[in-house]
Design a protein around this motif. Structure first.
Motif, short mmCIF file in Angstrom:
data_model
loop_
_atom_site.label_atom_id
_atom_site.label_comp_id
_atom_site.label_asym_id
_atom_site.label_seq_id
_atom_site.Cartn_x
_atom_site.Cartn_y
_atom_site.Cartn_z
N UNK A 90 33.43 62.51 36.15
CA UNK A 90 32.67 62.08 35.22
C UNK A 90 32.03 63.25 35.05
N UNK A 91 31.36 64.71 35.54
CA UNK A 91 30.81 65.37 35.45
C UNK A 91 31.68 66.43 33.72
N UNK A 92 32.70 66.22 33.53
CA UNK A 92 34.25 66.25 32.23
C UNK A 92 33.24 65.45 31.78
N UNK A 93 33.09 64.63 31.72
CA UNK A 93 33.58 63.72 30.36
C UNK A 93 31.59 63.71 30.51
N UNK A 97 40.47 67.87 23.63
CA UNK A 97 39.59 67.91 25.05
C UNK A 97 40.22 68.65 25.97
N UNK A 98 41.35 68.44 26.51
CA UNK A 98 42.19 69.34 28.16
C UNK A 98 42.19 71.00 28.00
N UNK A 99 42.08 71.29 26.53
CA UNK A 99 42.32 73.11 26.76
C UNK A 99 41.11 73.94 27.15
N UNK A 100 39.71 73.34 26.80
CA UNK A 100 38.86 73.68 27.33
C UNK A 100 38.69 74.19 28.98
N UNK A 143 28.03 67.60 24.33
CA UNK A 143 28.25 69.59 23.46
C UNK A 143 29.05 68.43 22.03
N UNK A 144 29.15 67.58 22.41
CA UNK A 144 30.07 66.44 21.60
C UNK A 144 28.36 65.66 20.68
N UNK A 151 32.33 73.94 26.41
CA UNK A 151 33.23 74.08 25.60
C UNK A 151 34.29 72.85 24.44
N UNK A 152 33.56 72.02 24.39
CA UNK A 152 34.43 71.03 23.91
C UNK A 152 33.90 70.94 22.10
#
Length: 376
Positions: free
Chosen positions: A162-165, A32-35, A171-172, A96-97
């Protein structure tokens, strides 16, 4: 856990994720961190600068078995906030996840019968995905609620995390549903940033800032929605396997626990002992010595996970032997058959067709903790 489509009532009591509270334990998957790093690279932020001071190696960013601590993940978010030229980078990267990268955890979520099943599993086993915020889920009337709490006092990093989660979850969820997902509203406990108007573009629902809680609310009637990739039997196998693993991990030494959690994230690409040692920031010699002290070996841990997952699939699904081999971490089905014969004394096909009482295992009982065992 039942995989039958539930109504709203079981979720009146929140489903709460379990967490590792040790700030320095290798509790987080790199999945999940690669995106996030890819989105930054496209904007001119080099990986070396992004990882400066975190103790995370560049190779770990693309490694599904690598593990980092809460402290390292927070340091990484700090660098993201300091270096990014794009203030909405968390929203952008989250879109992008890919759910398919999450190994046994991903199989269970994708093959769930309904959205309610997928959410309940995801929350109960969120520890496998490496959380920063403490997450829970419940239903109140006709409203389903994701809720998060900032248990680490993230301060200025809270909006980014928060935004990333939320962008990732958006998307997931759409991947799981196979369609667009729209919530009712998003409540956030911090002031509106300068790019607040972009939230609705990414999250597809109204957003209210300066709230007393952090909640994402949506129509509870969606919980019973059948999922396009539903396979309740496979989902149940994966869910049961992950549940038992997490329960057992609480009783095991921290090093064994870290290795098993890393492997559960991606059974299809298991690392060699030397690679795992590097990911855990140990020398291979130290890794083997500490595992011997714990009464096991690296190969015994890997074989135990593979054997148990293969048996789950053989006993409880109609997956082919080739498919089971892949899901158990073997790239070659002939090697899987040889390994299974070594573990149980039987071929996979014979084991599946045999009456339960006639099934045997050649695996020796694990030595008691503290006894020496030659490293595998």
């Amino acid at each position: 856990m039942s995989r039958t489509a539930p109504d709203a009532r079981p979720y009146a009591t929140p489903v709460v994720g379990r967490y590792v509270h040790d700030m320095d334990a290798p509790a987080h998957s790199m999945l999940g961190l690669a995106p996030l790093t890819e989105a930054l690279a496209e904007r001119g932020v080099d990986l070396a600068g992004l990882l400066a001071g975190t103790g995370i190696s560049p190779e770990a960013m693309s490694d599904p078995q690598a593990r980092i601590s809460h402290r390292q993940k927070i340091a990484l978010f700090g660098n993201v906030l300091r270096l990014t030229p794009e203030p909405a980078i968390g929203l952008i990267a989250g879109r992008r996840q890919r759910l398919s990268d999450f190994g046994v955890f991903g199989y269970a979520v994708m093959s769930s019968a309904t959205l309610a099943d997928a959410i309940a599993f995801g929350i109960r086993h969120v520890r496998l995905a490496g959380p920063v915020l403490e997450k829970s889920f419940r239903v109140e009337g006709d409203t389903a609620i994701f809720e998060a709490r900032d248990v680490m006092a993230l301060g200025a990093l809270l909006p980014l995390a928060t935004e990333f989660w939320f962008s990732s979850i958006q998307v997931l969820t759409e991947h799981v549903l196979g369609r667009e997902f729209r919530g009712r509203q998003l409540l956030l406990p911090y002031p509106a940033p300068s790019y607040a108007a972009r939230y609705e573009d990414f999250l597809h629902c109204p957003v209210a800032f300066d709230a007393d809680v952090m909640q994402w609310q949506f129509d509870a009637s969606m919980l019973g929605m059948p999922l396009p990739n539903a396979n309740p039997i496979t989902a149940d196998v994966c869910a049961s396997f992950c549940s038992r693993m997490l329960e057992e991990l609480t009783e095991e030494p921290a090093l064994v626990r870290s290795i098993k959690e890393a492997c559960l994230n991606s059974m299809s690409d298991l690392p060699r002992a030397e690679q795992m040692a590097e990911r855990l920031q140990l020398s291979p010699r130290t890794l083997h010595r500490r595992l011997v002290d714990a009464g096991t070996s690296y190969q015994a841990i890997i074989d135990g996970l593979r054997e148990r997952l293969a048996i789950e699939f053989l006993e409880r699904t109609d997956l082919s032997v080739d498919e089971i081999a892949e899901r158990s971490g073997f790239s070659d089905v002939s090697n899987f058959r040889k390994a299974f014969k070594k573990w149980t004394g039987q071929t996979p096909a014979y084991y599946r067709d045999s009456p339960p009482g006639s099934r045997t295992s050649c695996r020796s009982p694990p030595p008691s903790r503290g006894r020496s065992q030659r490293p595998g």
